[in-house]
Motif scaffolding. Structure first.
Motif, PDB file in Angstrom:
ATOM      1  N   GLY A 107      27.704  17.945  33.317  1.00 55.54           N
ATOM      2  CA  GLY A 107      29.017  17.504  33.723  1.00 55.54           C
ATOM      3  C   GLY A 107      28.935  16.828  35.084  1.00 55.54           C
ATOM      4  N   GLN A 108      30.108  16.431  35.592  1.00 52.71           N
ATOM      5  CA  GLN A 108      30.147  15.723  36.866  1.00 52.71           C
ATOM      6  C   GLN A 108      30.113  16.680  38.053  1.00 52.71           C
ATOM      7  OE1 GLN A 108      32.815  16.522  35.189  1.00 52.71           O
ATOM      8  NE2 GLN A 108      34.250  17.288  36.741  1.00 52.71           N
ATOM      9  N   GLY A 109      30.329  17.952  37.793  1.00 51.50           N
ATOM     10  CA  GLY A 109      30.279  18.964  38.839  1.00 51.50           C
ATOM     11  C   GLY A 109      31.637  19.231  39.467  1.00 51.50           C
ATOM     12  N   THR A 110      31.768  20.438  40.015  1.00 50.85           N
ATOM     13  CA  THR A 110      32.973  20.819  40.741  1.00 50.85           C
ATOM     14  C   THR A 110      32.544  21.544  42.018  1.00 50.85           C
ATOM     15  OG1 THR A 110      35.125  21.936  40.565  1.00 50.85           O
ATOM     16  CG2 THR A 110      33.275  23.005  39.471  1.00 50.85           C
ATOM     17  N   GLN A 111      33.163  21.184  43.125  1.00 53.92           N
ATOM     18  CA  GLN A 111      32.768  21.715  44.427  1.00 53.92           C
ATOM     19  C   GLN A 111      33.372  23.097  44.653  1.00 53.92           C
ATOM     20  OE1 GLN A 111      30.768  20.303  47.098  1.00 53.92           O
ATOM     21  NE2 GLN A 111      30.978  22.396  47.877  1.00 53.92           N
ATOM     22  N   VAL A 112      32.533  24.024  45.056  1.00 52.44           N
ATOM     23  CA  VAL A 112      32.971  25.355  45.472  1.00 52.44           C
ATOM     24  C   VAL A 112      32.558  25.539  46.928  1.00 52.44           C
ATOM     25  CG1 VAL A 112      32.659  27.839  45.173  1.00 52.44           C
ATOM     26  CG2 VAL A 112      32.863  26.346  43.176  1.00 52.44           C
ATOM     27  N   THR A 113      33.536  25.830  47.768  1.00 50.47           N
ATOM     28  CA  THR A 113      33.282  26.055  49.188  1.00 50.47           C
ATOM     29  C   THR A 113      33.800  27.436  49.570  1.00 50.47           C
ATOM     30  OG1 THR A 113      33.479  23.687  49.657  1.00 50.47           O
ATOM     31  CG2 THR A 113      33.632  25.206  51.528  1.00 50.47           C
ATOM     32  N   VAL A 114      32.900  28.249  50.098  1.00 49.39           N
ATOM     33  CA  VAL A 114      33.267  29.605  50.516  1.00 49.39           C
ATOM     34  C   VAL A 114      33.196  29.642  52.036  1.00 49.39           C
ATOM     35  CG1 VAL A 114      32.819  32.061  50.268  1.00 49.39           C
ATOM     36  CG2 VAL A 114      32.271  30.495  48.389  1.00 49.39           C
ATOM     37  N   SER A 115      34.349  29.741  52.642  1.00 50.02           N
ATOM     38  CA  SER A 115      34.412  29.679  54.104  1.00 50.02           C
ATOM     39  C   SER A 115      35.703  30.300  54.597  1.00 50.02           C
ATOM     40  CB  SER A 115      34.336  28.219  54.570  1.00 50.02           C
ATOM     41  OG  SER A 115      34.513  28.127  55.970  1.00 50.02           O
TER      42      SER A 115
END
Length: 116
Positions: A107-115
């Protein structure tokens, strides 16, 4: 043609949860194992979860075992990744993957940001 579309990423605080979804089309979904990978900046893409066709057996690396859960809904042609107790080191682009007749589709990907 084979298409994988991820959704559900976003910004979350440490200790939080997210559920990623992968909508699949163009192939007989129930017949193939599905997997989730992730890639952090400057790092190689790595496997975070896989689920077989048929029995739906799952596999996880130690880094996410007990925190992440992969599942699938063959009736809806969907794969999911439930991520709990997220850590800053889980920050990455998450990709859905299927291998069909030795050809790998992403797939095109999905951003996950943990902050915080």
């Amino acid at each position: 043609q084979v298409q994988l579309v991820e959704s559900g990423g976003g910004l979350v605080q440490p200790g939080g949860s997210l559920r990623l979804s992968c909508a699949a089309s163009g192939f007989t979904f129930s017949m193939y194992a599905m997997s989730w990978y992730r890639q952090a900046p400057g790092k190689e893409r790595e496997l975070v979860a896989s689920i077989s066709s048929g029995t739906g057996s799952t596999n996880y690396p130690d880094s996410v075992k007990g925190r992440f859960t992969i599942s699938r809904d063959n009736a809806k042609n969907m794969a999911y990744l439930q991520m709990n107790t997220l850590k800053p080191e889980d920050t990455a682009v998450y990709y859905c993957r299927v291998s069909i007749l030795s050809h790998v589709y992403w797939g095109q990907g999905t951003q996950v940001t943990v902050s915080s």
